[in-house]
Design an enzyme around this catalytic site. Structure first.
Site, short mmCIF file in Angstrom:
data_model
loop_
_atom_site.label_atom_id
_atom_site.label_comp_id
_atom_site.label_asym_id
_atom_site.label_seq_id
_atom_site.Cartn_x
_atom_site.Cartn_y
_atom_site.Cartn_z
N HIS A 1 0.85 -1.19 0.00
CA HIS A 1 0.00 0.00 0.00
C HIS A 1 0.89 1.25 0.00
O HIS A 1 1.66 1.45 0.94
CB HIS A 1 -0.92 0.00 1.22
CG HIS A 1 -1.85 -1.17 1.25
ND1 HIS A 1 -1.99 -1.98 2.36
CD2 HIS A 1 -2.67 -1.70 0.30
CE1 HIS A 1 -2.87 -2.94 2.11
NE2 HIS A 1 -3.30 -2.79 0.85
N CYS B 1 -21.55 14.84 71.38
CA CYS B 1 -22.31 14.05 72.35
C CYS B 1 -22.24 12.57 72.01
O CYS B 1 -22.39 12.17 70.85
CB CYS B 1 -23.76 14.52 72.37
SG CYS B 1 -24.80 13.61 73.52
#
EC number: 2.3.2.31
Length: 482
Positions: free
Chosen positions: A147, A300
């Site tokens: 290619h 508390c």
């Protein structure tokens, strides 16, 4: 340092290099006469190499493969990298089915059906780049697949892949083509771009080293050294240039008796869970009645669960009505009652408690190692003072230095027993491991006590502590690591 002078072996003398390394085996080698002689070495057989020396290792590998099979050198590197530099394996697979093997290694292209081109298409195909749609090129670079693309497009493709961190696996630009570009091809494309060339060579070296089972980059900060070991096992190496120690198999801190896979899991879990776990542990508890997770908002200790409305003491989990008069100064401790079927959030809490148990001990020993570095400095100063006062020689007091070095070595191993135990299944083997772990912990703390009070501890007693601690350490490693 000159590249040619960088090579060293694990037999070199590293004494004195380990001031920042909590596990410097060289520091305690001299203490072996008072400790147990190990039956297995924790130190890998290795050498430190420069980039040039590593390139020669690659060339030797390529030459070895080329001599075994008929193949171009530029493709030999691709084959070696794809198969972890196993020449015998490559030669065997080439003999079995050469064409199929080369395709799987991205050297040859898969067969494509031939298309009949018109005369006009045939002329264009010879000088046409399908990426930029320009024609008239007299020559177009291409890989084994055939290619063709123009040099400008190839260069842009290389730059794009480099920006993604890819170097050795730069593929053809044709759709669905998986052929890789050899390094010689890529270098010919970027030969006039020195910055890109330097980046490509750096990334390519990274890929080549990472693909080689016997090579590992030194993990020291910006250290150029590459370690070559003779075996792929989780053993300890120390860089001769930056003096960093690490596991040659995974690159993490040396982690015996924990395996590379387990320590990776552990470090990931620590990174993900530690901050969340610390917050949940410090700020939340489970309601003793419905087991909902409750976050304490004030000071508390009288808590009312918003889900089941149960009143209880934050400190001891007791029912508030029967708690007694000292509501706010409760010092009692009561474990959560076991339940037959735990809800998911309760199971999560149990898992968190398990994780914190091991994580806190892992971290505690890490902190102790840092504090014992200060102890090492104090003992060195103490020895210097005694020598300067003519109260013996360095050799006379060397046992003190050996004791703190051995303490460091034993505590380091003890630290890494906790990740091992965390992932260990509840079997008789785990019971044995936890027994040996407890024995080692006992000896380590007794040795630490003796070392910290070295002036009041006779040499014979101190060396006895050293012997017992190292014996327990070696026994544990022998049974669960080597």
């Amino acid at each position: 340092m000159d590249d040619e002078d960088m090579s060293c072996t694990s037999g070199d003398d590293y004494a004195g290099y380990g001031d920042e390394d909590y596990y410097n085996e060289a520091d305690v080698d001299a203490a072996d006469d008072v400790a147990v002689t190990p039956t297995h070495s924790e130190e890998a057989d290795y050498e430190c190499l420069s980039v040039n020396q590593v390139e020669r290792v690659f060339i030797d590998g390529v030459n070895s493969l080329v001599s075994r099979i008929s193949i171009n050198e530029k493709f030999a590197r691709i084959l070696l990298q794809a198969n972890h530099w196993d020449v015998d394996k490559i030669a065997r697979l080439v003999r079995n089915d050469r064409n199929d093997f080369l395709r799987k290694c991205h050297i040859d292209a898969k067969p494509e059906p031939k298309r009949k081109l018109s005369s006009t298409q045939s002329v264009l195909a010879k000088g046409y780049c399908s990426v930029c749609a320009m024609d008239g090129y007299t020559e177009l670079p291409h890989l084994t697949c055939g290619h063709c693309f123009c040099e400008h497009c190839w260069k842009s493709h290389v730059e794009s892949r480099l920006s993604e961190g890819v170097a050795s696996r730069i593929e053809c630009m044709e759709s669905e083509c998986e052929v890789y570009a050899p390094s010689e091809f890529v270098l010919s494309i970027i030969k006039n771009s020195p910055v890109i060339k330097l980046k490509y060579e750096r990334f390519l070296l990274r890929d080549m080293v990472n693909s080689h089972p016997h090579l590992k980059f030194c993990v020291g900060n910006e250290c150029p050294v590459i370690i070559r070991s003779t075996e792929v096992k989780p053993k300890r190496v120390t860089c001769m240039q930056c003096h960093t120690s690490f596991c040659v198999k995974c690159g993490a801190d040396y982690h015996a008796p924990t395996s590379c896979e387990t320590i990776k899991q552990w470090m990931t879990k620590c990174a993900d869970d530690s901050e969340t776990a610390n917050y949940i542990s410090a700020h939340t508890k489970d309601c003793p009645q419905c087991h909902s997770c409750i976050e304490k908002a004030g000071g508390c200790n009288h808590i009312q669960c918003t889900r089941c409305r149960h009143h209880f003491c934050w400190m001891c989990f007791g029912d508030w009505k029967s708690h007694g008069s000292e509501y706010y100064e409760c010092s009692r401790y009561k474990e959560n009652p076991s339940v037959a079927a735990e809800a998911n959030h309760v199971k999560a809490r149990r898992a968190l408690e398990k994780y914190l148990h091991y994580f806190e001990r892992f971290e505690n020993h890490s902190k102790s190692l840092k504090m014992e570095e200060e102890l090492r400095d104090k003992i060195r100063k103490k020895i210097d003072d005694k020598v300067n006062e003519h109260n013996g020689t360095w050799i006379d007091w060397q046992y003190l230095h050996k004791s703190v070095s051995l303490l460091t070595k034993c505590r380091y191993t003890l630290q890494y027993t906790y990740p091992f135990a965390y992932f260990l299944s509840a079997t008789p083997r785990k019971n044995l491991f936890e027994y040996q772990q407890a024995q080692l912990e006992k000896e380590v703390e007794e040795l630490a006590w003796a070392v910290e009070r070295a002036d009041g501890t006779a040499r014979g007693a101190l060396e006895a502590h050293m012997h017992r601690a190292e014996h327990k350490r070696q026994t544990l490693l022998h049974d669960f690591f080597f």
